[in-house]
Design a protein around this motif. Sequence first.
Motif, PDB file in Angstrom:
ATOM      1  N   ARG A  69       1.024  -1.548  -0.184  1.00 31.53           N
ATOM      2  CA  ARG A  69       0.169  -0.226  -0.157  1.00 31.53           C
ATOM      3  C   ARG A  69       1.116   1.407  -0.067  1.00 31.53           C
ATOM      4  O   ARG A  69       0.586   2.866  -0.095  1.00 31.53           O
ATOM      5  CB  ARG A  69      -0.952  -0.076   1.846  1.00 31.53           C
ATOM      6  CG  ARG A  69      -2.472  -0.750   1.128  1.00 31.53           C
ATOM      7  CD  ARG A  69      -2.768  -0.535   2.584  1.00 31.53           C
ATOM      8  NE  ARG A  69      -2.233  -1.335   3.632  1.00 31.53           N
ATOM      9  CZ  ARG A  69      -2.645  -1.819   4.393  1.00 31.53           C
ATOM     10  NH1 ARG A  69      -2.919  -3.025   3.900  1.00 31.53           N
ATOM     11  NH2 ARG A  69      -2.769  -1.817   5.790  1.00 31.53           N
ATOM     12  N   ARG A  70       2.027   1.026   0.586  1.00 30.15           N
ATOM     13  CA  ARG A  70       2.868   2.479   0.376  1.00 30.15           C
ATOM     14  C   ARG A  70       3.908   2.701  -0.298  1.00 30.15           C
ATOM     15  O   ARG A  70       4.265   3.632  -0.872  1.00 30.15           O
ATOM     16  CB  ARG A  70       3.270   2.519   1.618  1.00 30.15           C
ATOM     17  CG  ARG A  70       2.724   2.785   3.155  1.00 30.15           C
ATOM     18  CD  ARG A  70       3.417   1.940   4.658  1.00 30.15           C
ATOM     19  NE  ARG A  70       2.528   2.485   5.221  1.00 30.15           N
ATOM     20  CZ  ARG A  70       1.691   1.608   5.842  1.00 30.15           C
ATOM     21  NH1 ARG A  70       1.013   0.553   5.365  1.00 30.15           N
ATOM     22  NH2 ARG A  70       0.436   2.220   7.086  1.00 30.15           N
ATOM     23  N   VAL A  83       5.308   1.974  -4.784  1.00 27.76           N
ATOM     24  CA  VAL A  83       4.418   1.565  -6.817  1.00 27.76           C
ATOM     25  C   VAL A  83       5.770   1.036  -6.784  1.00 27.76           C
ATOM     26  O   VAL A  83       7.011   1.355  -7.097  1.00 27.76           O
ATOM     27  CB  VAL A  83       4.135   3.368  -7.230  1.00 27.76           C
ATOM     28  CG1 VAL A  83       3.999   3.045  -8.776  1.00 27.76           C
ATOM     29  CG2 VAL A  83       3.082   4.056  -5.843  1.00 27.76           C
ATOM     30  N   VAL A 125       0.118   5.076  -0.101  1.00 27.29           N
ATOM     31  CA  VAL A 125      -0.211   5.538  -1.016  1.00 27.29           C
ATOM     32  C   VAL A 125      -1.483   5.849  -2.435  1.00 27.29           C
ATOM     33  O   VAL A 125      -2.819   4.971  -2.189  1.00 27.29           O
ATOM     34  CB  VAL A 125       0.854   4.951  -2.867  1.00 27.29           C
ATOM     35  CG1 VAL A 125       0.626   6.005  -4.008  1.00 27.29           C
ATOM     36  CG2 VAL A 125       1.863   5.224  -2.373  1.00 27.29           C
ATOM     37  N   ARG A 184      -4.104   3.719  -4.629  1.00 27.00           N
ATOM     38  CA  ARG A 184      -2.827   2.633  -4.879  1.00 27.00           C
ATOM     39  C   ARG A 184      -3.114   1.905  -6.332  1.00 27.00           C
ATOM     40  O   ARG A 184      -1.828   1.851  -6.990  1.00 27.00           O
ATOM     41  CB  ARG A 184      -2.467   2.049  -3.652  1.00 27.00           C
ATOM     42  CG  ARG A 184      -1.296   0.965  -3.976  1.00 27.00           C
ATOM     43  CD  ARG A 184      -0.239   1.286  -3.834  1.00 27.00           C
ATOM     44  NE  ARG A 184       0.760  -0.077  -4.819  1.00 27.00           N
ATOM     45  CZ  ARG A 184       0.961  -0.375  -5.752  1.00 27.00           C
ATOM     46  NH1 ARG A 184       0.117  -0.425  -6.638  1.00 27.00           N
ATOM     47  NH2 ARG A 184       1.935  -1.419  -5.298  1.00 27.00           N
TER      48      ARG A 184
END
Length: 432
Positions: free
Chosen positions: A251-252, A254, A403, A406
């Motif tokens: 989730r944090r 890319v 993000v 996401r």
Amino acid sequence: MSFVGESNYWLDTAGPAPTDEGRAMPAKVDVAVVGAGYTGLAAALSLARAGRSVAVFDAEAVGFGASSRNGGMVGPGLHKLGIGGLVRTYGEERAIAILGEGLKALDHLEGFVAEEGIDCDLAMTGRFRGARTAAQYEASGRECDWLQAKIGLPTHHVSRADQRSEIGSDFYRGGVVYERDGGVNPRKLLLGLAARAAEAGVQIIAPCAVTGLQRDGSVHTVQTARGAVEAREVVLATNGYSDARSAALSRRVVPLETGACAVGPLSPEQMAELTPKGRMHGETGRVFMWYRPTPDGRSFIFGGRFGAGGMGLEARRRAFRRAICRVFPQLETAPISHVWSGQIAYTADHSPHLGQHDDVWMAGGYCGSGVTRSLYFGSKLARRMLGQADADTAFDTLPFKPVPLRPLAPLAAGMLVRWYQMQDNRELRARE
């Protein structure tokens, strides 16, 4: 991600990954680490030497991801925001601390390799960064002076008239040299790290995918393809290969695909012309190319986003050839011996992170500068888990937020890269 027909130069120059054939799955461990790359193995090594029982799991072979696919270039890993962006965002004092942390990470890498006796072809040859335009040369020079004055990074300018002393190309408008950069064979570094972890008692179980994580009170249940394991603590170290199975980290960050190729073998005379001082190389620009001589001095490795993006193998070769010949037209007919790809991880603030989030420990988001940072962050994360001194970094108070949107982030990142490429091309056309 990989493509049919790919071949990785580093896999052909180092031994195979260790296997866990015949190893029984542990029922319980103090710490379960997900990801058998630099970060996970560095954390596991420190934890095991402190007396913790540790198991490392990976869906693929040990070092399958970026730890065996990167360019093997090491250095302080400055920052993607640039000095101006860092100062505007955090203020000068904080910016100096963040950039200074990169030098600490580099010192850690050099000390670790020496103390552990890891034969990974580490050579601190420096890096020449070419400026694509006169304006970028002036900006690079100002940054060079700032870094030397504020954090003591040894650098110097190279004018266009003198750049042939650094590179066999007239493409750039001068550049700068960063003396504290160098190179390793990343696969050899990975295998040496894995060997030290195994000697310390770390159970490396790979390939063995972690399929789910659950927490009940103080106990985590780690579901794997070969059964469940109980752990008091969990470390996520999957970086660019994070997905729903490591959701708290996924989730944090890319994931972005990058490509690399090896050109050669080349003659000693060709190698001496391309890089008279055997340096690492890079360039200014939004979508830039990095390149370096191989440790044996017989080939050159080139990499960047231009050889990625889901294209087929032959299209990738053509993209590499165009990018390479932009700088080195003399390599127009040189053989491309290897082509491969890999995933890196970016973050919303362009900074790496480490800490505890969503009840698990994690480190990652190296933004393409992970060789030096990952070993350092893995060690620092372990110190924090153990409650040891000297666990702090300048990145600790930076929030590691999920993000936004996401699922759409990789698509947005791809569109942004194409926009950057258009801007780069416009600047190159304007300079002629």
